[in-house]
Design an enzyme around this catalytic site. Structure first.
Site, PDB file in Angstrom:
ATOM      1  N   ARG A 175      -5.586  -2.034  -9.154  1.00 32.17           N
ATOM      2  CA  ARG A 175      -4.593  -2.919  -8.515  1.00 32.17           C
ATOM      3  C   ARG A 175      -3.328  -3.111  -9.353  1.00 32.17           C
ATOM      4  O   ARG A 175      -2.731  -4.187  -9.361  1.00 32.17           O
ATOM      5  CB  ARG A 175      -5.196  -4.308  -8.206  1.00 32.17           C
ATOM      6  CG  ARG A 175      -6.327  -4.326  -7.245  1.00 32.17           C
ATOM      7  CD  ARG A 175      -6.002  -3.696  -5.893  1.00 32.17           C
ATOM      8  NE  ARG A 175      -7.236  -3.559  -5.164  1.00 32.17           N
ATOM      9  CZ  ARG A 175      -8.018  -2.475  -5.238  1.00 32.17           C
ATOM     10  NH1 ARG A 175      -7.651  -1.424  -5.952  1.00 32.17           N
ATOM     11  NH2 ARG A 175      -9.154  -2.430  -4.570  1.00 32.17           N
ATOM     12  N   SER A 224      -7.944 -10.290  -1.176  1.00 28.38           N
ATOM     13  CA  SER A 224      -8.532 -10.855  -2.399  1.00 28.38           C
ATOM     14  C   SER A 224      -7.477 -11.601  -3.202  1.00 28.38           C
ATOM     15  O   SER A 224      -6.404 -11.065  -3.472  1.00 28.38           O
ATOM     16  CB  SER A 224      -9.104  -9.734  -3.277  1.00 28.38           C
ATOM     17  OG  SER A 224     -10.172  -9.134  -2.597  1.00 28.38           O
ATOM     18  N   GLU A 295      -4.664 -11.294  -8.166  1.00 30.03           N
ATOM     19  CA  GLU A 295      -4.266 -10.037  -7.521  1.00 30.03           C
ATOM     20  C   GLU A 295      -3.062 -10.321  -6.609  1.00 30.03           C
ATOM     21  O   GLU A 295      -2.118  -9.549  -6.532  1.00 30.03           O
ATOM     22  CB  GLU A 295      -5.434  -9.473  -6.706  1.00 30.03           C
ATOM     23  CG  GLU A 295      -5.064  -8.193  -5.962  1.00 30.03           C
ATOM     24  CD  GLU A 295      -6.265  -7.497  -5.334  1.00 30.03           C
ATOM     25  OE1 GLU A 295      -7.385  -7.587  -5.889  1.00 30.03           O
ATOM     26  OE2 GLU A 295      -6.080  -6.878  -4.269  1.00 30.03           O
TER      27      GLU A 295
HETATM   28  C1  LIG Z   1      -7.016  -9.108   5.432  1.00 28.58           C
HETATM   29  C2  LIG Z   1      -6.498  -8.410   4.204  1.00 28.58           C
HETATM   30  C3  LIG Z   1      -7.270  -7.442   3.586  1.00 28.58           C
HETATM   31  C4  LIG Z   1      -6.800  -6.785   2.444  1.00 28.58           C
HETATM   32  N1  LIG Z   1      -7.593  -5.833   1.880  1.00 28.58           N
HETATM   33  C5  LIG Z   1      -7.132  -5.156   0.798  1.00 28.58           C
HETATM   34  C6  LIG Z   1      -7.927  -4.125   0.201  1.00 28.58           C
HETATM   35  O1  LIG Z   1      -9.007  -3.804   0.659  1.00 28.58           O
HETATM   36  N2  LIG Z   1      -7.420  -3.495  -0.878  1.00 28.58           N
HETATM   37  C7  LIG Z   1      -6.205  -3.794  -1.412  1.00 28.58           C
HETATM   38  O2  LIG Z   1      -5.791  -3.165  -2.401  1.00 28.58           O
HETATM   39  N3  LIG Z   1      -5.436  -4.779  -0.879  1.00 28.58           N
HETATM   40  C8  LIG Z   1      -5.870  -5.460   0.207  1.00 28.58           C
HETATM   41  N4  LIG Z   1      -5.084  -6.448   0.760  1.00 28.58           N
HETATM   42  C9  LIG Z   1      -3.804  -6.828   0.118  1.00 28.58           C
HETATM   43  C10 LIG Z   1      -2.563  -6.095   0.657  1.00 28.58           C
HETATM   44  O3  LIG Z   1      -2.760  -5.649   1.970  1.00 28.58           O
HETATM   45  C11 LIG Z   1      -2.172  -4.900  -0.225  1.00 28.58           C
HETATM   46  O4  LIG Z   1      -1.878  -5.321  -1.550  1.00 28.58           O
HETATM   47  C12 LIG Z   1      -0.951  -4.163   0.340  1.00 28.58           C
HETATM   48  O5  LIG Z   1      -0.855  -2.931  -0.315  1.00 28.58           O
HETATM   49  C13 LIG Z   1       0.370  -4.931   0.185  1.00 28.58           C
HETATM   50  O6  LIG Z   1       1.379  -4.240   0.929  1.00 28.58           O
HETATM   51  P1  LIG Z   1       2.624  -5.027   1.564  1.00 28.58           P
HETATM   52  O7  LIG Z   1       3.510  -4.048   2.196  1.00 28.58           O
HETATM   53  O8  LIG Z   1       2.138  -6.133   2.424  1.00 28.58           O
HETATM   54  O9  LIG Z   1       3.300  -5.578   0.230  1.00 28.58           O
HETATM   55  P2  LIG Z   1       3.849  -7.054  -0.045  1.00 28.58           P
HETATM   56  O10 LIG Z   1       2.714  -8.019  -0.009  1.00 28.58           O
HETATM   57  O11 LIG Z   1       5.005  -7.327   0.799  1.00 28.58           O
HETATM   58  O12 LIG Z   1       4.322  -6.861  -1.566  1.00 28.58           O
HETATM   59  C14 LIG Z   1       3.385  -6.623  -2.591  1.00 28.58           C
HETATM   60  C15 LIG Z   1       4.140  -6.289  -3.880  1.00 28.58           C
HETATM   61  O13 LIG Z   1       4.785  -5.018  -3.746  1.00 28.58           O
HETATM   62  C16 LIG Z   1       6.198  -5.147  -3.899  1.00 28.58           C
HETATM   63  N5  LIG Z   1       6.789  -4.196  -2.940  1.00 28.58           N
HETATM   64  C17 LIG Z   1       6.497  -4.046  -1.638  1.00 28.58           C
HETATM   65  N6  LIG Z   1       7.172  -3.010  -1.115  1.00 28.58           N
HETATM   66  C18 LIG Z   1       7.914  -2.492  -2.116  1.00 28.58           C
HETATM   67  C19 LIG Z   1       8.827  -1.387  -2.223  1.00 28.58           C
HETATM   68  N7  LIG Z   1       9.093  -0.583  -1.186  1.00 28.58           N
HETATM   69  N8  LIG Z   1       9.421  -1.160  -3.409  1.00 28.58           N
HETATM   70  C20 LIG Z   1       9.166  -1.941  -4.476  1.00 28.58           C
HETATM   71  N9  LIG Z   1       8.316  -2.969  -4.439  1.00 28.58           N
HETATM   72  C21 LIG Z   1       7.678  -3.254  -3.280  1.00 28.58           C
HETATM   73  C22 LIG Z   1       6.508  -6.617  -3.656  1.00 28.58           C
HETATM   74  O14 LIG Z   1       7.660  -7.037  -4.362  1.00 28.58           O
HETATM   75  C23 LIG Z   1       5.237  -7.286  -4.205  1.00 28.58           C
HETATM   76  O15 LIG Z   1       5.313  -7.404  -5.616  1.00 28.58           O
HETATM   77  C24 LIG Z   1      -5.535  -7.124   1.908  1.00 28.58           C
HETATM   78  C25 LIG Z   1      -4.745  -8.103   2.540  1.00 28.58           C
HETATM   79  C26 LIG Z   1      -5.214  -8.733   3.679  1.00 28.58           C
HETATM   80  C27 LIG Z   1      -4.355  -9.766   4.357  1.00 28.58           C
END
Ligand SMILES: Cc1cc2nc3c(=O)[nH]c(=O)nc-3n(C[C@H](O)[C@H](O)[C@H](O)COP(=O)(O)OP(=O)(O)OC[C@H]3O[C@@H](n4cnc5c(N)ncnc54)[C@H](O)[C@@H]3O)c2cc1C
Length: 309
Positions: A175, A224, A295
């Site tokens: 992560r 998480s 996380e």
């Molecule tokens: C129901 C549920 C289940 C989940 N299960 C998992 C799982 O199984 N495994 C897992 O790893 N995660 C899980 N997650 C967490 C989440 O989905 C992941 O971390 C996902 O990859 C975040 O992507 P996002 O686009 O929503 O990023 P955001 O939440 O919008 O951002 C996350 C981080 O990335 C940065 N960021 C985003 N896009 C960019 C970009 N293009 N350039 C630079 N920085 C950027 C942001 O500044 C921030 O620091 C879960 C979440 C939920 C709600």
């Protein structure tokens, strides 16, 4: 200052802008105060221009994807918040190689790769984020991680220049990734393996049903809250064994189904979530002498608020 920047963005790009945009509309938690200026660029050129203009106006730029790993403070975020979910939407598959732009949701990438009988991303079904967020976080599930089949990443560096870097130049761990937090991820390429449909489908079904049976998917969450401290100790198990399942602060609650998922039962505030985070951290430390590490990413909180956790 923000108003003149907003006008400039509107005059020079096709981006959508909004002043004091409630960030609860852009997070899976449904939590978060206003972003001073919220921008949704509609293409890559506009994204680059928005970042350039914001820097010229000396505004801090925060990039978000789909907000599925974010806890945003009730006070909101100062400066400019740029969401890339409406831009960077291209995906191309050539034999066993995929080019994907970072605004695409992981679910779409999984499904597109499966259509071409390509194995390697199907375990990530159900991770509700964009590719950009997944690369930043090195998202993973059911034994797979987004970095596994990665080849290259295209990014916008701090000088607003586009760089193409190979996987060997990036350190990925559980992560986490070594991308500078001021870089913006634009696109990536992956090399996958052609495999029999049934094998890919089996992995996909396993990940999908595993998620459904263990996670509170009917509630708003950010997945998480804490990283698992080791392969021996999951954060969920430690919080559960600390007797904290079901604990409520306001409308925020430690899920009864999965103790590492904290859910918003309706009108939870970031402050309520922070109280649960603090209580879980402190109780697990006291009971097991294990330090839980977040996380979920915190945005808009002061150093004092973060240090008090
Ligand atoms: C129901 C549920 C289940 C989940 N299960 C998992 C799982 O199984 N495994 C897992 O790893 N995660 C899980 N997650 C967490 C989440 O989905 C992941 O971390 C996902 O990859 C975040 O992507 P996002 O686009 O929503 O990023 P955001 O939440 O919008 O951002 C996350 C981080 O990335 C940065 N960021 C985003 N896009 C960019 C970009 N293009 N350039 C630079 N920085 C950027 C942001 O500044 C921030 O620091 C879960 C979440 C939920 C709600």
């Amino acid at each position: 200052m923000i108003h003149s920047l907003s006008d400039k963005i509107l005059n020079t790009t096709n981006a959508t802008v909004s002043i004091n945009e409630p960030m609860k509309k852009h997070t899976t938690y449904g939590i978060g105060g206003p972003a001073e200026l919220f921008v949704l660029p509609s293409n890559k050129e506009d994204l680059i221009e928005v970042v350039k203009l914001s820097k010229e106006h000396k505004e801090v730029v925060t990039i978000i994807g789909s907000g599925s790993n974010l806890l945003i403070s009730d006070e909101g975020i100062k400066g400019v918040v740029v969401s890339i979910k409406h831009c960077l939407r291209e995906i191309n598959i050539d034999t066993d190689e995929i080019y994907v732009e970072c605004g695409i949701m992981l679910g779409k990438i999984v499904k597109e790769s499966m259509k071409h009988d390509l194995k390697g991303l199907e375990n990530l079904i159900g991770v509700p984020g964009t590719l950009g967020g997944a690369l930043m976080m090195n998202a993973g599930a059911w034994g797979g991680e987004i970095s596994e089949n990665l080849q290259t990443v295209e990014l916008l560096d701090e000088k607003n220049e586009i760089q193409l870097i190979s996987k060997s130049d990036i350190d990925f761990a559980y992560r986490s990734s070594s991308f500078n937090k001021n870089t913006i991820l634009l696109s990536a390429t992956f090399k996958l393996k052609k495999s029999p449909k049934e094998i890919i489908q089996d992995n996909f079904e396993l990940a999908k049903s595993g998620r459904k049976s263990t996670q509170p998917l009917n509630y708003r969450s950010a997945g998480s809250v804490f990283k698992n401290p080791s392969s021996k100790h999951s954060a969920g198990m430690l919080i559960d064994q600390s007797g904290l399942k079901g604990l409520k602060r306001g409308d925020a609650q430690i899920s009864n189904k999965h103790a590492n998922f904290f859910v918003n039962n309706g009108n939870a505030k970031a402050d309520d979530m922070m109280k649960l985070i603090k209580e879980a951290k402190h109780t697990v430390k006291e009971k097991f002498d294990i330090e839980l590490e977040l996380e979920v990413k915190l945005l808009g909180f002061s150093a004092e608020e973060i240090n008090a956790l």
